[in-house]
Write an enzyme that holds these catalytic residues in place. Structure first.
Site, mmCIF file in Angstrom:
data_model
loop_
_atom_site.group_PDB
_atom_site.id
_atom_site.type_symbol
_atom_site.label_atom_id
_atom_site.label_comp_id
_atom_site.label_asym_id
_atom_site.label_seq_id
_atom_site.Cartn_x
_atom_site.Cartn_y
_atom_site.Cartn_z
ATOM 1 C CD GLU A 455 -2.854 0.838 -0.262
ATOM 2 O OE1 GLU A 455 -3.165 -0.270 -0.735
ATOM 3 O OE2 GLU A 455 -3.068 1.914 -0.855
HETATM 4 C C1 LIG Z 1 2.658 -9.716 0.502
HETATM 5 C C2 LIG Z 1 2.443 -8.634 -0.515
HETATM 6 C C3 LIG Z 1 1.158 -8.308 -0.895
HETATM 7 C C4 LIG Z 1 0.948 -7.316 -1.867
HETATM 8 N N1 LIG Z 1 -0.327 -7.055 -2.308
HETATM 9 C C5 LIG Z 1 -0.500 -6.240 -3.384
HETATM 10 C C6 LIG Z 1 -1.793 -6.100 -3.996
HETATM 11 O O1 LIG Z 1 -2.782 -6.666 -3.540
HETATM 12 N N2 LIG Z 1 -1.900 -5.321 -5.115
HETATM 13 C C7 LIG Z 1 -0.825 -4.677 -5.646
HETATM 14 O O2 LIG Z 1 -0.980 -4.004 -6.664
HETATM 15 N N3 LIG Z 1 0.415 -4.783 -5.083
HETATM 16 C C8 LIG Z 1 0.594 -5.543 -3.981
HETATM 17 N N4 LIG Z 1 1.843 -5.682 -3.413
HETATM 18 C C9 LIG Z 1 2.969 -4.956 -3.998
HETATM 19 C C10 LIG Z 1 3.470 -3.833 -3.089
HETATM 20 O O3 LIG Z 1 2.543 -2.780 -3.079
HETATM 21 C C11 LIG Z 1 4.857 -3.426 -3.601
HETATM 22 O O4 LIG Z 1 5.752 -4.464 -3.217
HETATM 23 C C12 LIG Z 1 5.317 -2.096 -3.057
HETATM 24 O O5 LIG Z 1 4.541 -1.053 -3.587
HETATM 25 C C13 LIG Z 1 6.798 -1.812 -3.362
HETATM 26 O O6 LIG Z 1 7.109 -2.062 -4.704
HETATM 27 P P1 LIG Z 1 8.361 -2.999 -5.048
HETATM 28 O O7 LIG Z 1 8.210 -4.254 -4.276
HETATM 29 O O8 LIG Z 1 8.454 -3.109 -6.522
HETATM 30 O O9 LIG Z 1 9.607 -2.249 -4.470
HETATM 31 P P2 LIG Z 1 10.396 -1.061 -5.187
HETATM 32 O O10 LIG Z 1 9.435 -0.067 -5.710
HETATM 33 O O11 LIG Z 1 11.398 -1.657 -6.107
HETATM 34 O O12 LIG Z 1 11.127 -0.419 -3.930
HETATM 35 C C14 LIG Z 1 12.317 -0.967 -3.363
HETATM 36 C C15 LIG Z 1 12.869 0.039 -2.357
HETATM 37 O O13 LIG Z 1 13.217 1.254 -3.034
HETATM 38 C C16 LIG Z 1 12.495 2.351 -2.512
HETATM 39 N N5 LIG Z 1 12.102 3.227 -3.604
HETATM 40 C C17 LIG Z 1 11.476 2.900 -4.751
HETATM 41 N N6 LIG Z 1 11.277 3.994 -5.503
HETATM 42 C C18 LIG Z 1 11.791 5.021 -4.824
HETATM 43 C C19 LIG Z 1 11.894 6.423 -5.076
HETATM 44 N N7 LIG Z 1 11.408 6.977 -6.166
HETATM 45 N N8 LIG Z 1 12.497 7.192 -4.137
HETATM 46 C C20 LIG Z 1 13.005 6.644 -3.014
HETATM 47 N N9 LIG Z 1 12.928 5.349 -2.720
HETATM 48 C C21 LIG Z 1 12.321 4.537 -3.616
HETATM 49 C C22 LIG Z 1 11.293 1.751 -1.790
HETATM 50 O O14 LIG Z 1 10.798 2.590 -0.759
HETATM 51 C C23 LIG Z 1 11.868 0.435 -1.278
HETATM 52 O O15 LIG Z 1 12.558 0.645 -0.072
HETATM 53 C C24 LIG Z 1 2.059 -6.626 -2.422
HETATM 54 C C25 LIG Z 1 3.358 -6.962 -2.000
HETATM 55 C C26 LIG Z 1 3.555 -7.954 -1.083
HETATM 56 C C27 LIG Z 1 4.980 -8.324 -0.711
#
Ligand SMILES: Cc1cc2nc3c(=O)[nH]c(=O)nc-3n(C[C@H](O)[C@H](O)[C@H](O)COP(=O)(O)OP(=O)(O)OC[C@H]3O[C@@H](n4cnc5c(N)ncnc54)[C@H](O)[C@@H]3O)c2cc1C
Length: 616
Positions: A455
């Site tokens: 979220e």
């Molecule tokens: C158990 C689980 C359930 C989930 N359920 C859903 C769901 O129902 N629907 C859905 O759509 N998604 C869902 N997600 C996805 C979740 O919302 C994402 O994992 C989350 O938004 C982070 O994206 P990412 O994993 O690609 O990490 P990334 O975006 O790759 O981030 C990795 C790190 O880099 C940081 N970062 C990234 N971009 C920036 C920036 N511009 N500036 C500074 N820091 C940055 C982040 O804060 C984080 O620390 C779920 C994930 C999990 C693990």
């Protein structure tokens, strides 16, 4: 080698109903809103009995499935998710009992309870079984989106079925290359002659993306229609049922939505986190939420709904952390180990319960203060939501909604960060037993970690706070927040027992105001890279200030009531005074320290080269 101990289906969830009643009726005066439209069906007795009945229900039905669901996890058979044993029956009972309809508009068959009450029911559902509650939680959230933005026909077909448990629901935003950067989504939508769209793409990490709990699952999918601009501006939210649905709601043929795989995770193992393929055979059909006029409106629609989802995640945090605290408390009263420090030279001194040791008491009070303070923040926020909806005057509405907007990132991020830490402290309180599956703290800790990630990661929340919320309404919302604290300080700074802590609150409030100015200066002088560097720390400062304020507000009320209280209430109010004092003395000084660090403008994380992090 002996076989692992079987996991028992017993409830471990605990809640503190006295504390909940205090927040509702003594601190936040929710009673003022009851008994009149739109809450005419709700009086104080109804609220109290609904909450105690819900507590009974969760301990009986979903609580016993928490550890077994975690242990069993979800399976994939013939391309479909099989949820852990008991989840199917619990889903049915949940909707029969009506807990998911608490906040639903009576027009869609709901109970129309105030948000403050609804959120406490959600706390019990998540605290007793966070993984299970993901499925109905997502169905509810997706239903709310359609209720808010759908065409009349879409509302007619989907809302009641999604609110009533006939159909599940999901939110499909994330793709492999589009996590925090939602705008780089590649899922496409191609218009068909009949006005529908053919959807094609793969979404990852979709909670409840597939399951065996309901006859259909309604996916809300962010996709880019042909010709739409790049980035978030070109995204549309599509209704994509797993099984196609006729205009009357009858089920038709499968809609070419297939399960790729499920993730193997650290926690919430009973919740299926799915890779979903939309349109592998070119036959996946979707409809824009709100019809053709809502094309490219996906992100503004999501923004409106994000408040609800982010509040829900913050509350998931308190829910799990609160039960971790109450379980650790119970253990600390029973476990005997070591003797009192008063007899430290006497090897024959009697063993005492670990709650008698100073460091265990410190951990317990630390957990109590954080849990109760963050729950107070949740009730403060949802009380503003109720009051915003009921306000007759535009300026009152703007005030309450402004506070909601400001507090949402605090509740989501501080609530979830602290939840993990509180659960970790609970494990420490137990000692070795806390690290085993014999007690619930280790599962709570694993489950709680996800709350700071999904979220929108907590950094996304912090950027929302410093980049959008502080400046909203020309800074008037922040000013009103600071003024509310200022009024409390003026009124109570000479309080007989809390005066010193209230004065410290005033100092911290001034420090936060100074740090907000510092952020503004960075924006204005082009030092943009300093803003994200300190955003999380600013969010933490503002949360600590808020929690200290609300704990002290509760303590001032408790202090007034102490003299005339019953013996049981005396202990309760005494606990509120100690928790507030502890937090104000131990955590609140952190606000000033962080403000000083912002003034020092330490750039080390920016200035260090990539190569200097490690030479591997
Ligand atoms: C158990 C689980 C359930 C989930 N359920 C859903 C769901 O129902 N629907 C859905 O759509 N998604 C869902 N997600 C996805 C979740 O919302 C994402 O994992 C989350 O938004 C982070 O994206 P990412 O994993 O690609 O990490 P990334 O975006 O790759 O981030 C990795 C790190 O880099 C940081 N970062 C990234 N971009 C920036 C920036 N511009 N500036 C500074 N820091 C940055 C982040 O804060 C984080 O620390 C779920 C994930 C999990 C693990």
């Amino acid at each position: 080698m002996s076989a692992p101990k079987p996991i028992q289906a017993i409830n471990r969830y605990k809640a503190d109903l006295r504390e909940i009643a205090f927040l509702l009726f003594e601190q936040f005066n929710v009673g003022e809103l009851l008994g009149k439209p739109p809450f005419e069906a709700w009086g104080e007795d109804e609220v109290r009995s609904a909450l105690s009945e819900c507590y009974r229900w969760v301990r009986e039905v979903v609580g016993p499935l928490n550890a077994t669901g975690d242990h069993e996890g979800c399976l994939v058979e013939n391309g479909r998710v099989i949820t852990p044993h008991g989840f199917k029956e619990a889903w049915k009972k949940l909707y029969e009992a009506g807990w998911k309809a608490m906040g639903v508009d009576p027009a869609h068959g709901g109970a129309g309870a105030p948000r403050t009450v609804h959120i406490l029911v959600e706390e019990m559902l998540s605290g007793s079984n966070a993984a299970f509650n993901m499925y109905p939680g997502l169905a509810y959230g997706a239903g709310e989106v359609i209720e808010a933005f759908g065409t009349p026909e879409q509302k007619e077909v989907y809302c009641a079925r999604m609110f009533g448990g006939t159909w599940g629901g999901t939110m499909c935003l994330t793709e492999a290359q589009a996590g925090s950067d939602v705008g780089s989504a590649r899922t496409t939508a191609k218009k068909n002659a009949d006005g529908s769209y053919t959807i094609s793409g793969t979404k990852v990490f979709i909670s409840g993306g597939d399951h065996d709990l309901a006859e259909n699952i309604i996916h809300l999918v962010l996709a880019r229609a042909d010709g739409s601009p790049a980035g978030t501006k070109g995204l549309t939210l599509f209704i994509v049922p797993r099984i196609r649905v006729s205009a009357s709601g009858a089920l038709g043929e499968p809609n070419d939505v297939t399960l790729g795989t499920i993730e193997h995770k650290m926690g919430i193992n009973g919740s299926a986190t799915c890779v979903l393929n939309f349109g592998e055979s070119g036959k996946c059909i979707g409809w824009p939420v709100g019809g053709e006029a809502a094309l490219n409106r996906g992100m503004p629609q999501m923004f409106v709904m994000m408040n609800g989802a982010r509040i829900a995640v913050g509350v998931q945090g308190i829910a799990v952390a609160s039960s971790a605290y109450l379980n650790a408390l119970e253990y600390a009263k029973e476990r005997r180990q070591g003797s009192s420090i008063a007899h430290w030279k006497d090897a024959t001194a009697p063993r005492v319960a670990i709650i008698e040791h100073a460091d265990v008491r410190r951990m317990l009070l630390d957990m109590k203060a954080r849990v109760e303070g963050i729950r107070a923040l949740a009730i403060k926020l949802t009380n503003h939501l109720d009051r915003a909806a009921l306000a007759k005057e535009e300026k009152d509405k703007a005030y309450h909604q402004g506070q909601v907007d400001l507090l949402v990132p605090l509740l989501k991020a501080y609530g979830s960060d602290q939840a993990f830490r509180i659960c970790e402290t609970a494990i420490q309180t137990y000692g070795g037993a806390g690290y085993t599956r014999d007690f619930p703290a280790e599962q709570y800790c694993r489950d709680a970690k996800i709350f700071s990630i999904y979220e929108g990661t907590n950094h996304i929340q912090a950027m929302d706070l410093v980049g959008r919320k502080l400046g909203q309404a020309g800074g008037a919302n922040l000013q009103a927040f600071l003024d509310d604290i200022g009024k409390f300080v003026t009124k109570h700074k000479d309080h007989a027992t809390l005066g010193a802590q209230v004065k410290a609150l005033g100092t911290a409030q001034e420090a936060l105001a100074g740090s907000a100015m510092k952020l503004l200066t960075w924006f204005q002088t082009g030092k943009m890279d300093m803003v994200p560097l300190f955003a999380n720390r600013f969010l933490e400062m503002m949360s600590e200030l808020s929690v200290a304020w609300l704990l002290l507000e509760g303590a001032a009320i408790a202090s007034d009531k102490l003299a005339a209280a019953t013996p049981a209430d005396k202990s309760f109010y005494d606990g509120k005074l100690h928790a507030a004092r502890y937090y104000a003395r131990t955590v609140l000084p952190h606000v000033e320290l962080q403000a000083k660090q912002m003034n020092d403008e330490d750039r080390s994380p920016l200035d260090i080269s990539d190569a200097a992090f490690a030479t591997v």
